[in-house]
Motif scaffolding. Structure first.
Motif, short mmCIF file in Angstrom:
data_model
loop_
_atom_site.label_atom_id
_atom_site.label_comp_id
_atom_site.label_asym_id
_atom_site.label_seq_id
_atom_site.Cartn_x
_atom_site.Cartn_y
_atom_site.Cartn_z
N ALA A 1 0.80 -1.22 0.07
CA ALA A 1 0.02 -0.07 0.06
C ALA A 1 0.75 1.23 -0.01
N GLY A 2 2.13 1.32 0.29
CA GLY A 2 3.06 2.34 0.26
C GLY A 2 3.59 2.53 1.68
N SER A 3 3.40 1.83 2.54
CA SER A 3 3.89 2.20 4.13
C SER A 3 5.35 1.65 3.97
N ARG A 4 6.27 2.46 4.77
CA ARG A 4 7.59 1.96 4.68
C ARG A 4 8.28 1.69 6.14
N ARG A 5 7.45 2.42 6.94
CA ARG A 5 8.04 2.04 8.43
C ARG A 5 7.07 0.91 9.27
N VAL A 6 7.51 -0.03 8.66
CA VAL A 6 6.67 -1.40 8.99
C VAL A 6 7.43 -2.48 9.93
N LEU A 7 7.01 -2.81 11.13
CA LEU A 7 7.54 -3.54 11.97
C LEU A 7 6.75 -4.83 11.92
N GLU A 8 7.39 -6.01 11.30
CA GLU A 8 6.69 -7.15 11.22
C GLU A 8 6.96 -8.19 12.20
N VAL A 9 6.10 -8.15 13.33
CA VAL A 9 6.33 -9.01 14.55
C VAL A 9 6.38 -10.50 14.20
N HIS A 10 5.70 -11.05 13.19
CA HIS A 10 5.74 -12.35 12.87
C HIS A 10 6.31 -12.66 11.59
N GLY A 11 7.13 -11.51 11.06
CA GLY A 11 7.93 -12.00 10.01
C GLY A 11 7.36 -11.66 8.60
N SER A 12 7.73 -12.43 7.46
CA SER A 12 7.05 -12.15 6.23
C SER A 12 7.19 -13.32 5.10
N VAL A 13 6.09 -13.64 4.38
CA VAL A 13 6.21 -14.57 3.50
C VAL A 13 7.12 -14.13 2.21
N LEU A 14 7.41 -12.84 2.20
CA LEU A 14 8.41 -12.41 1.23
C LEU A 14 9.55 -12.59 1.29
N ARG A 15 10.23 -12.90 2.49
CA ARG A 15 11.61 -13.13 2.53
C ARG A 15 11.77 -14.67 3.11
N ASN A 16 12.70 -15.23 2.58
CA ASN A 16 13.23 -16.58 2.94
C ASN A 16 14.82 -16.68 2.88
N THR A 17 15.12 -17.83 3.68
CA THR A 17 16.66 -17.68 3.77
C THR A 17 17.22 -19.30 3.80
N CYS A 18 18.26 -19.35 3.04
CA CYS A 18 18.85 -20.69 2.94
C CYS A 18 19.29 -21.03 4.23
N LEU A 19 19.21 -22.26 4.76
CA LEU A 19 19.59 -22.72 6.19
C LEU A 19 21.14 -22.91 5.98
N SER A 20 21.57 -23.06 4.79
CA SER A 20 23.08 -23.63 4.85
C SER A 20 24.09 -22.56 4.80
N CYS A 21 23.78 -21.44 3.75
CA CYS A 21 24.47 -20.50 3.26
C CYS A 21 24.07 -19.14 3.64
N GLY A 22 22.64 -18.97 4.12
CA GLY A 22 22.36 -17.77 4.53
C GLY A 22 21.88 -16.78 3.44
N GLU A 23 22.04 -17.30 2.17
CA GLU A 23 21.46 -16.46 1.07
C GLU A 23 20.05 -16.05 1.06
N GLU A 24 19.43 -14.91 0.66
CA GLU A 24 18.24 -14.35 1.02
C GLU A 24 17.51 -14.72 -0.38
N TYR A 25 16.05 -15.14 -0.10
CA TYR A 25 15.33 -15.04 -1.30
C TYR A 25 14.03 -14.38 -1.30
N GLY A 26 13.21 -14.22 -2.50
CA GLY A 26 11.95 -13.82 -2.50
C GLY A 26 11.04 -14.84 -2.35
N LEU A 27 9.72 -14.49 -2.56
CA LEU A 27 8.62 -15.29 -2.57
C LEU A 27 8.59 -16.20 -3.76
N ASP A 28 9.05 -15.69 -4.91
CA ASP A 28 9.09 -16.56 -6.09
C ASP A 28 9.91 -18.02 -5.77
N ALA A 29 11.00 -17.73 -4.99
CA ALA A 29 11.70 -18.94 -4.77
C ALA A 29 10.87 -20.15 -4.24
#
Length: 250
Positions: A116-144
């Motif tokens: 919607a355009g908000s920038r100062r957002v604190l996500e207490v439970h995280g976000s589906v839009l961010r994903n992390t490799c448990l082995s090397c820490g590489e970050e991925y978006g939802l498409d992955a």
């Protein structure tokens, strides 16, 4: 919501200098994202298709023990990539843009506030839009996650990806909680919307608010109703649409 209530809320917003919003699943239900326990919600629909409860499937232990089933449930019931912001999301973005709202604190993981355009957002439970490799820490978006039929893997090292959402049995991010407390303590108007205020420790954040006015927008009673200066039980989208009109937002 009566016209008078809308006028009161719009008046308070106009007088406030540091607004903070704390929201839950009800903020996004009018965008087509079901909440957890209402009729037709996540709990009911999940039980009809899977032999485990949603709480069990959304636990850290289940993720590591039954990863393939976790992702099958996660893709079917937790991802709503076509959902669009509703008037409440838009109102909050307008208020931030105008300099009246300092922070959005959300229990939701859908990313609609940012959409919607908000920038100062604190996500207490995280976000589906961010994903992390448990082995090397590489970050991925939802498409992955959505582009994989089974367990999503890291394209760099082949490690397993994990959504950056807080699962049952995991700790909340202390930095997010501390930032939320600071924002609440500095606010002169707190808007609480679409949350039963029963999930801890996130719900206890409302108890940190001691200054100014507290407006609580929720369809059902909450443990904090007696502390609110204004209670609104009508749909949040309707509430926000009236307030946006009164404030002159298009």
């Amino acid at each position: 919501m009566t016209r008078n209530s809308a006028e009161i809320l719009a008046k308070w917003i106009g007088e406030a200098k540091r607004i903070v919003f704390f929201g839950g699943a009800g903020t996004s239900t009018e965008s087509g994202i079901p909440d957890f326990r209402s009729a037709g919600g996540l709990y009911e629909s999940g039980q009809n298709e899977f032999p485990f409860s949603p709480e069990e499937m959304l636990s850290s232990d289940f993720f590591y023990r039954h990863t393939e089933t976790f992702y099958r449930f996660y893709r079917r019931k937790m991802i709503y990539s076509d959902a669009q912001p509703n008037p409440m999301h838009l109102l909050l973005a307008d208020l931030e843009h105008e300099g009246r709202l300092s922070t959005v604190i959300t229990q939701n993981i859908d990313g609609l506030h940012q959409k919607a355009g908000s920038r100062r957002v604190l996500e207490v439970h995280g976000s589906v839009l961010r994903n992390t490799c448990l082995s090397c820490g590489e970050e991925y978006g939802l498409d992955a996650v959505m582009g994989s039929e089974d367990i999503p893997l890291c394209s760099r090292c082949g490690g397993m990806l994990k959504p950056n959402v807080v699962l049952y049995g995991e700790m909340l991010d202390s930095n997010v909680l501390e930032a939320s407390v600071r924002a609440i303590e500095e606010a002169d108007l707190m808007l609480v919307g679409g949350t039963s205020l029963t999930v801890q420790p996130a719900a206890s954040l409302v108890g940190m608010f001691t200054g100014g006015r507290l407006a609580l927008l929720n369809r059902t009673p909450t443990p904090y109703d007696s502390h609110a200066d204004l209670l609104v039980t009508e749909p949040m989208g309707e509430v926000a649409q009236q307030v946006r009109h009164l404030l002159g937002y298009k």
